[in-house]
Scaffold this motif. Structure first.
Motif, PDB file in Angstrom:
ATOM      1  N   THR A  55       2.807  -5.519  28.491  1.00 12.55           N
ATOM      2  CA  THR A  55       3.464  -5.915  27.259  1.00 12.55           C
ATOM      3  C   THR A  55       3.676  -7.427  27.187  1.00 12.55           C
ATOM      4  O   THR A  55       3.452  -8.152  28.161  1.00 12.55           O
ATOM      5  N   ASP A  56       4.135  -7.878  26.024  1.00 11.90           N
ATOM      6  CA  ASP A  56       4.509  -9.282  25.873  1.00 11.90           C
ATOM      7  C   ASP A  56       5.546  -9.679  26.915  1.00 11.90           C
ATOM      8  O   ASP A  56       5.489 -10.777  27.476  1.00 11.90           O
ATOM      9  N   LYS A  57       6.501  -8.785  27.188  1.00 10.11           N
ATOM     10  CA  LYS A  57       7.542  -9.083  28.184  1.00 10.11           C
ATOM     11  C   LYS A  57       6.936  -9.221  29.582  1.00 10.11           C
ATOM     12  O   LYS A  57       7.269 -10.161  30.323  1.00 10.11           O
ATOM     13  N   ALA A  58       6.037  -8.298  29.936  1.00  7.38           N
ATOM     14  CA  ALA A  58       5.385  -8.394  31.247  1.00  7.38           C
ATOM     15  C   ALA A  58       4.624  -9.705  31.372  1.00  7.38           C
ATOM     16  O   ALA A  58       4.700 -10.397  32.398  1.00  7.38           O
ATOM     17  N   LEU A  59       3.885 -10.062  30.342  1.00  8.95           N
ATOM     18  CA  LEU A  59       3.082 -11.284  30.382  1.00  8.95           C
ATOM     19  C   LEU A  59       3.957 -12.526  30.390  1.00  8.95           C
ATOM     20  O   LEU A  59       3.641 -13.515  31.071  1.00  8.95           O
TER      21      LEU A  59
ATOM     22  N   ALA B 197       6.097 -17.049  33.367  1.00  8.28           N
ATOM     23  CA  ALA B 197       7.278 -17.758  33.867  1.00  8.28           C
ATOM     24  C   ALA B 197       7.212 -18.000  35.365  1.00  8.28           C
ATOM     25  O   ALA B 197       7.844 -18.938  35.880  1.00  8.28           O
ATOM     26  N   MET B 198       6.459 -17.182  36.085  1.00  7.02           N
ATOM     27  CA  MET B 198       6.305 -17.384  37.531  1.00  7.02           C
ATOM     28  C   MET B 198       5.408 -18.564  37.846  1.00  7.02           C
ATOM     29  O   MET B 198       5.302 -18.965  39.009  1.00  7.02           O
ATOM     30  N   GLY B 199       4.742 -19.109  36.839  1.00  5.65           N
ATOM     31  CA  GLY B 199       3.888 -20.271  37.055  1.00  5.65           C
ATOM     32  C   GLY B 199       2.406 -19.989  36.942  1.00  5.65           C
ATOM     33  O   GLY B 199       1.591 -20.913  37.095  1.00  5.65           O
ATOM     34  N   PHE B 200       2.043 -18.755  36.660  1.00  2.00           N
ATOM     35  CA  PHE B 200       0.625 -18.410  36.589  1.00  2.00           C
ATOM     36  C   PHE B 200      -0.014 -18.986  35.328  1.00  2.00           C
ATOM     37  O   PHE B 200       0.625 -19.125  34.287  1.00  2.00           O
ATOM     38  N   THR B 201      -1.285 -19.299  35.454  1.00  2.00           N
ATOM     39  CA  THR B 201      -2.070 -19.815  34.328  1.00  2.00           C
ATOM     40  C   THR B 201      -3.135 -18.831  33.872  1.00  2.00           C
ATOM     41  O   THR B 201      -3.591 -18.909  32.736  1.00  2.00           O
ATOM     42  N   HIS B 202      -3.551 -17.938  34.758  1.00  2.00           N
ATOM     43  CA  HIS B 202      -4.622 -16.984  34.476  1.00  2.00           C
ATOM     44  C   HIS B 202      -4.235 -15.608  35.012  1.00  2.00           C
ATOM     45  O   HIS B 202      -3.523 -15.505  36.021  1.00  2.00           O
ATOM     46  N   VAL B 203      -4.735 -14.576  34.347  1.00  3.10           N
ATOM     47  CA  VAL B 203      -4.611 -13.208  34.857  1.00  3.10           C
ATOM     48  C   VAL B 203      -6.007 -12.652  35.070  1.00  3.10           C
ATOM     49  O   VAL B 203      -6.852 -12.689  34.158  1.00  3.10           O
TER      50      VAL B 203
ATOM     51  N   ARG C  55      -2.641 -10.714  23.397  1.00  2.00           N
ATOM     52  CA  ARG C  55      -1.293 -10.867  23.966  1.00  2.00           C
ATOM     53  C   ARG C  55      -1.288 -11.857  25.118  1.00  2.00           C
ATOM     54  O   ARG C  55      -0.362 -12.666  25.264  1.00  2.00           O
ATOM     55  N   THR C  56      -2.317 -11.776  25.950  1.00  6.48           N
ATOM     56  CA  THR C  56      -2.400 -12.668  27.113  1.00  6.48           C
ATOM     57  C   THR C  56      -2.496 -14.113  26.655  1.00  6.48           C
ATOM     58  O   THR C  56      -1.778 -14.990  27.161  1.00  6.48           O
ATOM     59  N   HIS C  57      -3.370 -14.374  25.713  1.00  3.97           N
ATOM     60  CA  HIS C  57      -3.515 -15.731  25.196  1.00  3.97           C
ATOM     61  C   HIS C  57      -2.235 -16.205  24.512  1.00  3.97           C
ATOM     62  O   HIS C  57      -1.833 -17.370  24.655  1.00  3.97           O
ATOM     63  N   PHE C  58      -1.569 -15.320  23.794  1.00  2.62           N
ATOM     64  CA  PHE C  58      -0.327 -15.678  23.114  1.00  2.62           C
ATOM     65  C   PHE C  58       0.747 -16.074  24.123  1.00  2.62           C
ATOM     66  O   PHE C  58       1.623 -16.900  23.823  1.00  2.62           O
ATOM     67  N   SER C  59       0.678 -15.503  25.324  1.00  2.00           N
ATOM     68  CA  SER C  59       1.638 -15.828  26.379  1.00  2.00           C
ATOM     69  C   SER C  59       1.282 -17.112  27.119  1.00  2.00           C
ATOM     70  O   SER C  59       1.973 -17.482  28.079  1.00  2.00           O
TER      71      SER C  59
ATOM     72  N   GLY D 157     -13.325 -12.947  23.910  1.00  3.65           N
ATOM     73  CA  GLY D 157     -12.189 -13.795  24.273  1.00  3.65           C
ATOM     74  C   GLY D 157     -11.938 -13.953  25.748  1.00  3.65           C
ATOM     75  O   GLY D 157     -10.948 -14.583  26.148  1.00  3.65           O
ATOM     76  N   VAL D 158     -12.817 -13.407  26.598  1.00  7.32           N
ATOM     77  CA  VAL D 158     -12.663 -13.562  28.052  1.00  7.32           C
ATOM     78  C   VAL D 158     -12.935 -15.017  28.434  1.00  7.32           C
ATOM     79  O   VAL D 158     -13.891 -15.628  27.956  1.00  7.32           O
ATOM     80  N   ASP D 159     -12.071 -15.573  29.285  1.00  7.98           N
ATOM     81  CA  ASP D 159     -12.137 -16.994  29.645  1.00  7.98           C
ATOM     82  C   ASP D 159     -12.852 -17.270  30.963  1.00  7.98           C
ATOM     83  O   ASP D 159     -13.147 -18.433  31.261  1.00  7.98           O
ATOM     84  N   GLY D 160     -13.097 -16.234  31.750  1.00  6.01           N
ATOM     85  CA  GLY D 160     -13.745 -16.462  33.035  1.00  6.01           C
ATOM     86  C   GLY D 160     -14.119 -15.162  33.709  1.00  6.01           C
ATOM     87  O   GLY D 160     -13.633 -14.076  33.346  1.00  6.01           O
ATOM     88  N   PHE D 161     -14.979 -15.282  34.716  1.00  7.97           N
ATOM     89  CA  PHE D 161     -15.474 -14.113  35.435  1.00  7.97           C
ATOM     90  C   PHE D 161     -15.294 -14.308  36.936  1.00  7.97           C
ATOM     91  O   PHE D 161     -15.658 -15.358  37.481  1.00  7.97           O
ATOM     92  N   ARG D 162     -14.734 -13.285  37.561  1.00  5.98           N
ATOM     93  CA  ARG D 162     -14.740 -13.220  39.020  1.00  5.98           C
ATOM     94  C   ARG D 162     -15.973 -12.396  39.377  1.00  5.98           C
ATOM     95  O   ARG D 162     -16.098 -11.222  39.015  1.00  5.98           O
TER      96      ARG D 162
END
Length: 572
Positions: free
Chosen positions: A44-48, A53-59, A123-127, A265-270
């Motif tokens: 959810t928006d709250k989870a993201l 808030a923990m400092g992450f830039t990517h999921v 949602r991820t991008h919005f966060s 909308g994917v920004d990268g690939f592992r």
């Protein structure tokens, strides 16, 4: 060579199947109905916002693509998979069944699953976060058949000449005139699982080569028997001779697939097991994709140090896994293994990754590795503190944290296909108990965490946000302080000391891998003190705790008391 991204990537890896699952049953070999599964909509928006808030830039959303499973979705027009070639009731995320689709397990409305994933991307991008997903180039599920591919796009193997073991225009490798033989000692789904397809057989003729380079019709249970290898123009049975005078059809198909996800909308690939496909493929596809999507990120899972530079300089990867180097050195130190030494960390950047160290992705956990808190690793999540500080601050390359690591998930017990080995299962329907305490029924407020877990999560949050917001730690230069201190009476090789700096900020990193407290008098070379304009009495602030350390004469050293299995980030 591609220009490195300016800002340090701080990546949170999660499996949606596990991340949002509030079911606590955890029955051995349990079905999706018994053990539950997380959904896209559970992130959810709250989870993201909490992740951000923990400092992450990517999921990194792991296990997004539709993969073979023992769960029957035939009511939705999805062909059932034969359980004799599926690992675990949920199935392996790395046995992709349709590269143009997402896993039905992850959707609330199965018929609307792609839209639910697209909503997650939004949602991820919005966060303020960017999206990374898997690309598994070496192999696909034995049951691969894309029913979601766009009109006019040919499927893998559609035009193959199956009489040829290695046709230069074929997508797969074949064992002509041989039927595939499923591993005889495999009991798919456990004793309780019943299916008319569970008969120890899987019809495949001619047999295809197995994903981990098994070129016979009868892979063992220890092989990647559920997968088939893709043909990039390398004939493995002829001394790995390559047939790359032209671009194989497979390459164009994979380019179309990756473009499809980029446009979503994917920004990268592992990229999974990149060394199992030729570097020529990466040198072809990465520039081609970056020509249309210049900010795209490619992260490669790689383990052969002798090939690292080639995958960066020739293949075009932005980042590579640093498991064989830093992860293994840090693990030995964390576990207090006999003979472990912080000089092993020096060997990583000074030898193994010299010249490309800024391209290395560092981590202490991921889905393939044992949990720090498990009895197979450290047995105590707090013992990761010094290693995590080094992992996050050694260079400008990315740092990654695996969901549950920040609350000390120990991965206790066997799940089904995944045994009791200290890893969180990727094959089975399962809940992650300590993570579920933070999730707190979908509130995502940590309401069920213990005080120690709250403090541990606070450490990760502080560390990652410091790194994110510190110019020195995210983008600065590196200067090791080991040699300038090795003749001091207090020095030992379970301390690691270095400086990260820019013209405007300097941070000394001091880590103690000892199980005992250490008193040290850190020496900074005179040339650096002169360059930084430091002389006489000085005070320094530990960015992690806010505590101040004072020295009467910086040229005589900085007196520091450092707790066992801990670290300091002293801002000069």
């Amino acid at each position: 060579m591609f220009k490195i991204n300016k800002h340090k990537l701080i990546i949170y890896q999660l499996l949606p199947r596990l991340f949002g699952n509030t079911n606590t049953t955890n029955k051995f070999y349990g079905s999706v109905e018994e053990n539950g599964t997380g959904k896209f909509n559970d992130i959810t928006d709250k989870a993201l916002s909490e992740i951000s808030a923990m400092g992450f830039t990517h999921v990194w959303y792991t296990g997004i693509l539709e993969h073979a499973t023992m769960t029957d979705y035939s009511a939705y027009g999805i062909k059932p998979d034969d359980p004799d070639v599926v690992k675990g009731r949920a199935g392996s995320p790395y046995a992709v069944k349709d590269y143009y689709d997402v896993a039905p397990d992850l959707a609330v409305d199965v018929n609307n699953r792609l839209n639910e994933f697209q909503d997650l991307i939004i949602r991820t991008h919005f966060s303020g976060l960017k999206v990374i997903m898997d690309f598994i180039p070496n192999h696909v599920a034995r049951t691969y058949a894309s029913d979601a591919r766009p009109t006019g796009v040919k499927d893998f193997g559609e035009d193959d000449d199956t009489n040829l073991a290695c046709g230069i225009a074929n997508d797969f490798y074949y064992i002509p005139d041989k039927h595939f033989v499923a591993p005889a000692d495999y009991n798919p789904g456990g004793d309780e699982f019943i299916s008319p397809l569970k008969d120890g057989k899987f019809e495949e003729f001619p047999a295809k080569a197995t994903g981990n380079d098994v070129f016979n019709e009868a892979p063992s249970i220890n092989d990647w028997f559920e997968t088939v290898k893709l043909n990039y123009g390398v004939y493995y049975l002829d001394g790995r001779k390559t047939y790359l005078g032209h671009v194989p059809p497979l390459w164009h198909k994979l380019h179309h697939i990756l473009t499809y996800w980029c446009e979503m909308g994917v920004d990268g690939f592992r990229c999974d097991m990149i060394e199992m496909v030729p570097v020529e493929f990466w040198a072809w596809i990465i520039p081609k994709l970056k020509a249309t999507h210049p900010d795209l990120i490619f992260i490669g899972e790689a383990y052969d140090k002798s090939k690292y530079a080639g995958y960066i300089n020739d293949g075009g990867f932005d980042y590579l896994y640093d498991k064989v180097g830093l992860y293994e050195a840090i693990r030995r130190l964390t576990c207090n293994e006999p003979g472990s030494s912080t000089w092993e960390i020096n060997a990583v950047w000074n030898h193994h990754t010299r010249g490309i160290d800024q391209h290395m992705l560092r981590f202490m956990e991921n889905h393939d590795e044992q949990r720090i808190a498990s009895r197979f690793f450290a047995g105590d999540a707090w013992l990761a503190v010094p290693g995590m500080i080094v992992t996050a601050t050694l260079n400008v390359g990315p740092v990654m944290v695996y969901s549950g690591q920040e609350v000390g998930e120990p991965a206790v017990g066997a799940c089904g296909f995944r045994g009791d080995d200290g890893r969180t299962t990727i094959f089975d329907y399962w809940g992650v108990p300590e993570h579920q305490k933070w999730m707190n029924g979908g509130v995502f407020d940590g309401g069920k965490l213990s005080a120690s877990q709250q403090e541990l999560r606070g450490f990760y949050s502080s560390l990652l946000n410091i790194v994110k917001n510190s110019e020195a730690l995210s983008d600065g230069q590196f200067y090791e302080l080991m040699m300038s201190n090795e003749h001091e009476h207090w020095f030992d090789t379970r301390l690691y000391l270095y400086l990260r700096y820019t013209h405007t900020e300097r941070v000394v990193v001091i880590t103690n891998f000892n199980r005992e407290e250490r008193d040290i008098n850190l020496q900074i070379p005179g040339a650096l003190l002169t360059e930084f304009g430091l002389a006489g009495g000085q005070s320094f602030t530990d960015l992690l705790t806010g505590e101040t350390i004072v020295t009467a004469d910086v040229s005589a050293g900085i007196p520091v008391k450092i707790k066992p299995m801990s670290g300091l980030l002293l801002k000069l």
